[in-house]
Design a protein around this motif. Structure first.
Motif, PDB file in Angstrom:
ATOM      1  N   ASP A 459      -8.164  51.723  18.016  1.00  0.00           N
ATOM      2  CA  ASP A 459      -8.078  51.012  17.010  1.00  0.00           C
ATOM      3  C   ASP A 459      -9.506  51.200  16.279  1.00  0.00           C
ATOM      4  O   ASP A 459     -10.442  50.984  16.716  1.00  0.00           O
ATOM      5  N   GLU A 460      -9.267  51.698  14.952  1.00  0.00           N
ATOM      6  CA  GLU A 460     -10.675  52.141  14.385  1.00  0.00           C
ATOM      7  C   GLU A 460     -11.659  51.253  14.168  1.00  0.00           C
ATOM      8  O   GLU A 460     -13.031  51.346  13.949  1.00  0.00           O
ATOM      9  N   SER A 461     -11.281  49.688  14.155  1.00  0.00           N
ATOM     10  CA  SER A 461     -12.268  48.758  14.034  1.00  0.00           C
ATOM     11  C   SER A 461     -12.976  48.336  15.294  1.00  0.00           C
ATOM     12  O   SER A 461     -14.196  47.784  15.228  1.00  0.00           O
ATOM     13  N   THR A 462     -12.521  48.629  16.534  1.00  0.00           N
ATOM     14  CA  THR A 462     -13.217  48.296  17.602  1.00  0.00           C
ATOM     15  C   THR A 462     -13.560  49.795  18.396  1.00  0.00           C
ATOM     16  O   THR A 462     -14.434  49.429  19.414  1.00  0.00           O
ATOM     17  N   ARG A 463     -12.763  50.770  18.144  1.00  0.00           N
ATOM     18  CA  ARG A 463     -12.669  52.106  18.944  1.00  0.00           C
ATOM     19  C   ARG A 463     -12.290  51.959  20.309  1.00  0.00           C
ATOM     20  O   ARG A 463     -12.504  52.573  21.105  1.00  0.00           O
ATOM     21  N   GLY A 507      -3.199  47.522  10.931  1.00  0.00           N
ATOM     22  CA  GLY A 507      -4.467  48.245  11.168  1.00  0.00           C
ATOM     23  C   GLY A 507      -4.573  49.503  10.908  1.00  0.00           C
ATOM     24  O   GLY A 507      -3.346  50.287  10.936  1.00  0.00           O
ATOM     25  N   ASN A 508      -5.515  50.285  11.437  1.00  0.00           N
ATOM     26  CA  ASN A 508      -5.454  51.858  11.302  1.00  0.00           C
ATOM     27  C   ASN A 508      -5.827  52.229  12.942  1.00  0.00           C
ATOM     28  O   ASN A 508      -6.899  51.593  13.449  1.00  0.00           O
ATOM     29  N   TYR A 509      -5.103  53.375  13.325  1.00  0.00           N
ATOM     30  CA  TYR A 509      -5.310  53.629  14.618  1.00  0.00           C
ATOM     31  C   TYR A 509      -5.732  55.064  14.790  1.00  0.00           C
ATOM     32  O   TYR A 509      -4.852  55.956  14.219  1.00  0.00           O
TER      33      TYR A 509
END
Length: 544
Positions: A459-463, A507-509
């Motif tokens: 998850d690009e928002s949380t890494r 979301g973006n992954y």
């Protein structure tokens, strides 16, 4: 692997069974009726591995006792027809057939052995009066079995086997395993002994052991003699045991003092399950100090320690009860290890967030009364596995006697001392595909077991890792070097057909590739991002 059943068609219905052909020139058939009320099969593991006769396993998911449900005796007729079919297939006689069962299966072995004219019967803790025996615990099963809840119907069913004992030819080899600790001994076995004694070779093996305390213990304790008798019967020998006894109580050879045991104050440290589960470490097994009573929760306090140098990460383990501990680790009848099992406290995996990166040796600390033992030696199956948790990777490496846990931060490498290529990728119909090469310069990959690949969704928002899927390997050496073999270092989705996308929130992954090269783990950035939209099947893949 789950067993695969075949179906025998009989009067527009089916009987489920498994058939294993004979080995070498063994011309006998062993028929195994499964007990219990879960529709499984008995004696299907290591216990019958050395039996070389043909084996026919039959199961009873209908709880019919392989006899009837109500007035419908299709179950008895179809079971009898299935056995007869295999007798004909093997071109043998009824004297070459052995019927085996425990509990409900023992009832079936007696019924079909007596009614079908088969000569050899081995029954462990059989229910000879099933309706009466199940009336309190399973009234619905009994009502379906006999067709009503009337005493007359129940009594009629319970007289089936006693009547067959009277009517059947007496030239039979019958072996009954029982125990006075079985609450069915006085109601089912003892009242019918006189009928059994009319047979030419009737054998009653009575177990008196501190390890046998209830009905199901009889068979578990007697696996060894049961299989020994089966081995002789299926080779044409019929041992004569008459009335025999086994178990320490029957021999009077009970240990005098637990303190004199060679195992006194030693640590049992068995691992039954070890894996990464739900973002944590899951370990379960049995651990206790022998010679000290561990019959109740709290009798033993256990901590799993992960140690690296002077750093120790401790996790308290909760207790589990399992009466089989007393069977597997008998020391004295006054000592109980019933609560000798363990699992993570609260049934939640051990949190590893506070663990620094590095490799740790696992140790078990157990305290009972005033005695504390700590050991790094485990009885554990050799295995190796790795999984992503949040922003790190955990690997578990065991060699049969030790456990090593390694925590590795997920650092996406854009350059590495090796080769990484992305040769093909696509996204369609909810499936994603990647293939290419991933290898390290200092590690040869010549065997399939040398490497494992995983596709990681970050998850690009949380890494944090949200999902991972295993990738396949295939053999291709694009740049052969005489002194190197990296022919197996090619990754792909299975058969290059893509894999179904995991369930992902909008979301973006970032897509990353994990490679475990002879247990050395490396993570590389694929430079691909998967965009998941708000609507179902709204996916897009972007290359950077």
């Amino acid at each position: 692997m789950a067993p695969v059943f075949s179906e025998f068609e009989y009067e527009d219905r089916t009987v489920e069974y498994i058939y294993r052909p004979p080995k070498r020139d063994r011309r006998h058939l062993l028929v195994i009726f499964s007990g219990g009320f879960v529709g499984g099969i008995d004696f299907a593991g290591q216990s019958t591995r050395l039996i070389e006769s043909a084996i026919l396993w039959i199961r009873d998911p209908h709880n019919s006792y392989y006899i009837q449900k109500g007035a419908d005796q299709w179950y008895a007729h179809s079971t009898g027809a299935l056995i007869a079919k295999h007798v004909s297939l093997l071109d043998i006689t009824e004297d070459d057939v052995v019927l085996l069962g425990a509990s409900k299966g023992g009832t079936a072995a007696l019924y079909h052995g007596l009614s079908g004219g088969y000569k050899n019967i081995v029954a462990s803790a059989p229910r000879i009066h099933p309706a009466k025996g199940n009336k309190q615990q399973r009234p619905q099963v009994v009502e379906e079995l006999v067709g009503s809840n009337s005493f007359k119907a129940e009594n009629a069913f319970d007289q089936l086997i006693p009547q067959l004992l009277i009517d059947s030819t007496k030239e039979k080899n019958i072996y009954i395993f029982t125990s006075p600790a079985d609450n069915q001994y006085l109601t089912d076995i003892e009242p019918n002994i006189a009928l059994f004694e009319q047979f030419t070779n009737f054998n009653l093996i009575c177990t008196d052991s501190p390890s046998v305390n209830q009905h199901e213990d009889v068979t578990l304790y007697n696996i060894q003699p049961i299989i020994s008798i089966i081995g002789l019967l299926t080779d044409g020998f019929a041992p004569k045991l008459d009335r025999s006894h086994n178990g320490l109580k029957s021999t009077g050879n009970m240990p005098g003092s637990v303190e004199k045991s060679p195992f006194f104050a030693t640590l049992v440290n068995d691992v039954d399950k070890l894996e990464v589960r739900q973002d944590g470490l899951w370990i379960a097994g049995r651990s206790f100090i022998r010679g000290y009573d561990t019959s109740e929760y709290g009798s033993a306090r256990r901590y799993l320690q992960l140690q690296r140098g002077r750093k120790i990460h401790r996790a308290y383990l909760g207790g589990l009860k399992d009466r089989r501990n007393n069977r597997d680790y008998f020391d004295h009848e006054s000592i109980s290890y019933t609560a000798g099992g363990y699992a993570p406290q609260g049934n939640k995996p051990i949190n590893l967030d506070g663990l620094d990166a590095g490799t740790y040796e696992a140790r078990m600390q157990v305290t009972t009364e005033n005695t504390t033992l700590v050991s790094s030696e485990f009885n554990v199956r050799p295995t190796y596995s790795f999984h992503s948790i949040k922003d790190f990777i955990v690997s578990i490496d065991t060699n049969g006697s030790s456990i090593k846990v390694t925590k590795i931060p997920i650092h996406l490498k854009t350059t590495l001392d090796g080769q990484y290529t992305l040769e093909d990728y696509w996204l369609r119909d909810g499936r994603i595909h990647l293939s290419g090469r991933f290898s390290l310069n200092n590690i040869d990959i010549s065997a399939w077991s040398d490497v494992e690949y995983r596709l990681l969704f970050l998850d690009e928002s949380t890494r944090h890792s949200t999902s991972e899927v295993a990738l396949a390997k295939y053999n291709r050496d694009l740049n052969p070097i005489p002194w190197r073999d990296n022919s197996k270092s090619n990754y792909s989705t299975p058969r290059h057909r893509g894999i179904t996308l995991p369930q992902l929130s909008p979301g973006n992954y970032r897509l990353a590739l994990i490679g475990s090269f002879k247990k050395f783990i490396q993570t590389v950035d694929t430079n691909l991002t998967l965009a998941v939209g708000d609507n179902p099947n709204e996916f897009q893949i972007v290359k950077h």
